[in-house]
Scaffold this motif. Structure first.
Motif, PDB file in Angstrom:
ATOM      1  N   GLU A  53       0.810  -1.213   0.026  1.00  0.00           N
ATOM      2  CA  GLU A  53      -0.452  -0.525   0.003  1.00  0.00           C
ATOM      3  C   GLU A  53       0.899   1.331   0.230  1.00  0.00           C
ATOM      4  N   ARG A  54       0.536   2.361  -1.074  1.00  0.00           N
ATOM      5  CA  ARG A  54       1.065   3.164  -0.714  1.00  0.00           C
ATOM      6  C   ARG A  54       1.040   3.935   0.344  1.00  0.00           C
ATOM      7  N   ASN A  55       1.800   4.820   1.351  1.00  0.00           N
ATOM      8  CA  ASN A  55       1.765   5.349   2.331  1.00  0.00           C
ATOM      9  C   ASN A  55       3.248   6.204   2.670  1.00  0.00           C
ATOM     10  N   GLU A  56       2.715   6.802   3.987  1.00  0.00           N
ATOM     11  CA  GLU A  56       4.350   7.585   4.147  1.00  0.00           C
ATOM     12  C   GLU A  56       5.440   6.812   4.052  1.00  0.00           C
ATOM     13  N   THR A  57       5.478   5.663   4.738  1.00  0.00           N
ATOM     14  CA  THR A  57       7.046   5.365   4.731  1.00  0.00           C
ATOM     15  C   THR A  57       7.204   4.582   3.389  1.00  0.00           C
TER      16      THR A  57
END
Lengths: 157, 425
Positions: free
Chosen positions: A120-124
């Motif tokens: 999943e695309r997220n901050e990390t």
């Protein structure tokens, strides 16, 4: 600066052809007027040649989509990825193969093999999409032994 | 209006498209024989102060400490990427002149009713998406102004990559920030003269009286002067004029004293030149062969010699040219010198349709045609299966003298076995 002229030694054999072209004899093919261009597989898989690259697969996370290790991928950078497209992405400076999936404002790179996890695309975790894969090339004969194993199991019951 | 489209740090950018690990890190592409830097990433320019031509040994420490990556020049890759970019440009701006491997001019006269700046911004974005290579686009009313606009785009418009020099105010501002020796067509020699005369910027240059420019810099200088003032003097060159000569030569990675490796090297260069000759559908009847030692040795060890060979019939046949050039090489070769370079220069090129046969020629028409067919077949095979699939025996197999390319990346776009590997794990 010196100048030298090289001449070839040998026998004179300057021949003048009697006929520049061969003589057509017999009847012309009745199908000649119906001749068409050959089928061009390149044109079929390539929409925009200047934006089309090729890649080779390492790994099995897209087996559900019929993509096996060592298959050749057609990668088209002119296409905008739609949800469900197979894509070449970049994570941590490495090319990876997944399917792009967008739902409820979230973006994923999905494997098509239950033994692998979605990304999943997220901050990390950031990813970039390098190109869309509209076609893949599978060498079917390379899969013969795997196929034969399955056939044996079927016949054994 | 005219546009100049120029790839940013082209060789470095092309390497990065297929090797993401090279992105955002200082790096450079090395010249033939890995001698010095010829394309640098912005990080290498700004943080490490690497310049055009910084020699290999001066960068070695930075490379070993992991601050700097480098690659040998992979011209096959760059040529293919250039071909893609020019194709994409042509789809938007059809009047195109390919000026160099990373630059092309476009004549935008047919775009009168478009928002040219927006068209250029869209084109730049398209090139970046389709090929991964960033470009800058400068637009001005002449080629020389388009060049200047391009430099301004690189400096001040990094976000859009486009600078449209539409009004006189913008032109003056751009000319004031351009140093006079950076102007296309002026160069360092006249640059020094002009700076001595107190002319610092391109703007200062345009303020000189025209007669003065003509006297100081001849007609070429006046052409640049008028171009800067917005008058078109340099036309588009759509069809490249036939090359007057084709040359092929490289320095050896070490010096060579024996005749045999010199012959192998020369045969290889002749074969390359002959291939280029056939690509242009030309033949030649005259060529020069030369051999030289390094210029940086004591005088008694220095030797440079050339020899011009005339053939009785013009040809593009590799075998014929190799045989004749090796004969010439044996004439100028003197044992005892340490040679650093041999080379060939094909001259007086003519279209192959204009072959004038010598009345004493011993090569019959049928043999000539057969040779041509054979070379066409060899070219076809080498094009499809790699450059050295079929070679002439004279070119040798070991090539100890060959170009040093220790850090060559793969031919990602032209060879199936070299394509990028995508992890499905």
């Amino acid at each position: 600066m010196k100048e030298i002229t090289l001449f070839r030694r040998g026998t004179a054999e300057t021949l003048i052809p009697l006929y520049a072209e061969s003589i057509h004899a017999g009847f012309e093919s009745p199908a000649a007027d119906y001749e068409e261009e050959k089928i061009d597989l390149n044109a079929y898989v390539t929409k925009y040649p200047a934006a089309t690259f090729y890649a080779r697969v390492a790994g099995e996370c897209m087996i559900g989509s019929g993509i096996f290790p060592d298959d050749i991928l057609v990668v088209d950078r002119s296409l905008t990825p739609n949800s469900g497209d197979i894509v070449v992405g970049i994570i941590d400076n490495e090319f990876i193969l997944r399917s792009y999936y967008k739902k409820n404002g979230k973006e994923y790179l999905m494997p098509d093999n239950k033994y692998f996890k979605p990304i999943e695309r997220n901050e990390t975790t950031q990813f970039e999409i390098w190109g869309v894969v509209p076609h893949s090339v599978l060498d079917q004969r390379r899969r013969n032994s795997a196929r034969l194993n399955r056939f044996e199991q079927v016949l054994r019951g | 209006m005219m546009a100049l489209i120029d790839s940013n740090n082209f060789y470095v950018s092309a390497e990065r498209v297929f090797q993401p690990e090279l992105r955002d890190k200082a790096g450079c592409v090395l010249s033939n024989n890995d001698g010095c830097a010829i394309s640098r990433s912005n990080e290498a320019k700004e943080a490490l102060g690497i310049r055009m031509g910084t020699p290999f040994f001066m960068m070695r420490q930075k490379h070993e400490s992991g601050q700097l990556w480098w690659r040998s020049s992979n011209y096959t890759l760059y040529q293919d990427m250039m071909r893609r970019i020019t194709q994409i440009v042509r789809d938007t701006f059809p009047d195109q002149e390919i000026y160099s491997i990373d630059e092309c001019f476009c004549d935008l006269s047919t775009f009168k009713h478009h928002d040219l700046e927006q068209v250029a911004i869209d084109l730049r974005r398209k090139i970046l998406q389709y090929t991964g290579v960033p470009v800058c686009i400068g637009i001005g009313s002449t080629k020389t102004l388009a060049k200047i606009a391009n430099k301004v785009a690189k400096k001040l418009h990094k976000d859009t990559g486009v600078f449209y020099m539409g009004n006189q105010q913008q032109i003056d501002r751009a000319l004031k920030m351009t140093e006079v020796d950076d102007v296309w067509g002026i160069g360092p020699r006249y640059g020094i003269k002009l700076i001595k005369a107190g002319v610092r910027s391109a703007f200062d240059f345009t303020q000189l009286p025209e007669d003065y420019v003509l006297k100081l810099m001849t007609i070429q200088g006046r052409r640049t002067y008028r171009e800067l003032k917005g008058e078109r003097c340099i036309p588009m060159e759509y069809e490249r004029p036939l090359k007057e000569g084709i040359s092929n030569a490289r320095s050896f990675n070490t010096t060579v004293t024996e005749l045999a490796p010199l012959e192998e090297a020369l045969a290889t260069y002749v074969a390359n030149a002959a291939r280029k000759l056939r690509e242009q559908k030309c033949v030649c009847a005259k060529f020069m062969v030369y051999a030289q030692t390094s210029q940086f040795v004591i005088e008694s060890d220095r030797y440079t010699k050339d020899i011009v060979v005339k053939l009785s019939t013009a040809t593009s046949d590799t075998g014929t040219l190799i045989t004749a050039s090796l004969k010439a090489l044996r004439r100028i070769y003197i044992k005892g010198y340490r040679y650093q370079k041999v080379g060939v220069e094909l001259r007086d090129l003519k279209p192959e349709t204009q072959v004038q046969k010598d009345m004493f020629s011993l090569v019959s028409t049928s043999k000539f045609n057969k040779l041509q067919q054979a070379m066409a077949a060899v070219d076809h095979i080498n094009k499809n299966h790699g450059r050295n699939t079929i070679i002439h025996g004279a070119m040798g197999f070991e090539k100890k003298w060959a170009m040093r390319q220790e850090f060559l990346s793969r031919k990602f776009t032209t060879r199936m076995e070299d394509v990028i590997v995508v992890k499905a794990i």
